[in-house]
Write a protein that holds these residues in place. Structure first.
Motif, mmCIF file in Angstrom:
data_model
loop_
_atom_site.group_PDB
_atom_site.id
_atom_site.type_symbol
_atom_site.label_atom_id
_atom_site.label_comp_id
_atom_site.label_asym_id
_atom_site.label_seq_id
_atom_site.Cartn_x
_atom_site.Cartn_y
_atom_site.Cartn_z
ATOM 1 N N VAL A 225 29.867 -31.126 8.726
ATOM 2 C CA VAL A 225 28.617 -30.853 8.345
ATOM 3 C C VAL A 225 28.760 -29.446 7.263
ATOM 4 N N SER A 226 28.100 -29.684 6.309
ATOM 5 C CA SER A 226 28.197 -28.271 5.342
ATOM 6 C C SER A 226 27.125 -27.508 5.757
ATOM 7 N N ARG A 227 27.204 -26.101 5.633
ATOM 8 C CA ARG A 227 26.139 -24.932 5.612
ATOM 9 C C ARG A 227 26.277 -24.528 4.206
ATOM 10 N N PRO A 228 25.128 -23.618 3.980
ATOM 11 C CA PRO A 228 24.955 -23.065 2.802
ATOM 12 C C PRO A 228 26.280 -22.225 2.254
ATOM 13 N N ASP A 229 26.874 -21.735 3.384
ATOM 14 C CA ASP A 229 27.847 -20.753 3.017
ATOM 15 C C ASP A 229 29.163 -21.008 3.468
ATOM 16 N N MET A 230 29.328 -22.210 4.228
ATOM 17 C CA MET A 230 30.864 -22.448 4.779
ATOM 18 C C MET A 230 30.761 -23.999 5.410
ATOM 19 N N THR A 231 31.944 -24.480 5.518
ATOM 20 C CA THR A 231 32.290 -25.688 6.038
ATOM 21 C C THR A 231 32.086 -25.616 7.575
ATOM 22 N N VAL A 232 31.948 -26.597 8.202
ATOM 23 C CA VAL A 232 32.052 -26.825 9.775
ATOM 24 C C VAL A 232 32.640 -28.181 9.919
ATOM 25 N N LEU A 233 34.017 -28.050 10.134
ATOM 26 C CA LEU A 233 34.520 -29.354 10.771
ATOM 27 C C LEU A 233 35.081 -29.210 12.159
ATOM 28 N N GLY A 234 34.769 -29.864 12.781
ATOM 29 C CA GLY A 234 35.252 -29.803 14.315
ATOM 30 C C GLY A 234 35.754 -30.951 14.795
ATOM 31 N N PHE A 235 37.160 -30.887 15.181
ATOM 32 C CA PHE A 235 37.866 -32.024 15.864
ATOM 33 C C PHE A 235 37.381 -31.954 17.228
ATOM 34 N N GLY A 236 37.030 -33.021 17.612
ATOM 35 C CA GLY A 236 36.376 -33.277 19.243
ATOM 36 C C GLY A 236 34.988 -32.565 19.258
ATOM 37 N N ARG A 237 34.369 -32.541 18.118
ATOM 38 C CA ARG A 237 32.996 -32.067 18.078
ATOM 39 C C ARG A 237 32.062 -33.174 17.699
ATOM 40 N N GLU A 238 30.747 -32.967 18.491
ATOM 41 C CA GLU A 238 29.726 -33.784 18.061
ATOM 42 C C GLU A 238 28.361 -33.437 17.874
ATOM 43 N N ASN A 239 27.976 -33.441 16.472
ATOM 44 C CA ASN A 239 26.586 -32.905 16.373
ATOM 45 C C ASN A 239 25.643 -33.517 16.836
#
Length: 275
Positions: A225-239
């Motif tokens: 998921v994108s944030r206004p100022d950074m990426t958020v990629l998570g292996f093993g992450r469920e939003n």
């Protein structure tokens, strides 16, 4: 004849020099852009990595043009603009908060340098509660992070929270193992990346991409998921309403640059790592 003799004399010297050339170099210093934290500085032909010594995570990742693709800063309250950024940002309020460049919420770790050679540097970190261990391996073409010890009964994720091309903006994009399309940076991804599990980030003004690879395949979610100022990629992450972690075994993750923006070049780089 004299020219031939001179050439024959110098060729072995040139060959010896090329064989002994240092491709991976470890030094020590401060990451000034991150707020002056102490760091292991690992220089390679493709990148310079700043591995923060107290927290045990990458604070900066500099490409050949001097651009930082992480942009961490330890200023409290900076959030997505600084203090949240980094890699692998793996343990957050799970029997501590570890392997993140040191910010107000990070717990400390200790480290030892185990290999320091011309083509391989290995640094091991142990959490202050001794329940977690992370192994860093730096090679000429990439960096590998291995979660080598997991606290019993707990889970983790591995994340890239950063700034493609030095700044998060509408010109950024991502590729992934899902398809060969170039996706806009604001487009989210939910689900399990197909094997081999990877995602790469780029900027239209950059001649390269930064890839993240999970070397082992699994059926756990890998959300972006994108944030206004950074990426958020998570292996093993469920939003979701309550974001969850899923990894609980020894796993290895690679991060590095590909000097191309072509999908086929990224695939080749991933294949080379896994072969």
């Amino acid at each position: 004849m004299k020219l031939i003799k001179i050439t024959l004399y110098f060729l072995p010297l040139l060959w010896l020099s090329s064989c002994t050339e240092e491709k991976v170099k470890l030094t020590h210093g401060l990451d000034e852009s991150a707020g002056g934290s102490t760091a292991y500085i690992i220089s390679t032909p493709l990148a310079t990595y700043y591995l923060e010594k107290e927290g045990g995570g990458l604070s900066s990742l500099i490409d050949k043009d001097g651009v930082d693709w992480i942009g961490f800063h330890n200023k409290k309250g900076s959030g997505h603009k600084g203090e949240y950024r980094g890699f692998p940002n793996a343990i957050h309020k799970q029997d501590g908060s570890y392997f993140h460049a040191m910010n107000a919420g990070t717990d400390p770790s200790s480290s030892t340098v185990e290999i320091d050679s011309d083509d391989h540097v290995r640094i091991n970190f142990t959490s202050d509660n001794e329940n977690w261990q992370g192994q860093w391996d730096f090679y000429p073409d990439r960096c590998d992070f291995t979660m080598s010890k997991i606290s019993s009964g707990y889970k983790y994720w591995v994340q890239y929270e950063g700034v493609p091309g030095g700044e998060m903006d509408s010109t950024d994009y991502w590729y992934a193992s899902t398809d060969k399309k170039q996706h806009p940076i604001i487009e989210p991804f939910e689900g399990d990346l197909p094997a081999p599990e990877w995602m790469a980030f780029g900027d239209k003004d950059s001649p390269r991409v930064l890839y993240l690879l999970h070397q082992e395949d699994d059926e756990y979610p890998d959300n972006y998921v994108s944030r206004p100022d950074m990426t958020v990629l998570g292996f093993g992450r469920e939003n979701g309403e309550q974001t969850s972690k899923h990894l609980d075994t020894v796993q290895t993750f690679s991060i590095g640059f590909v000097e191309s923006t072509e999908y086929s070049a990224i695939e080749q780089a991933i294949k080379k790592i896994l072969d």
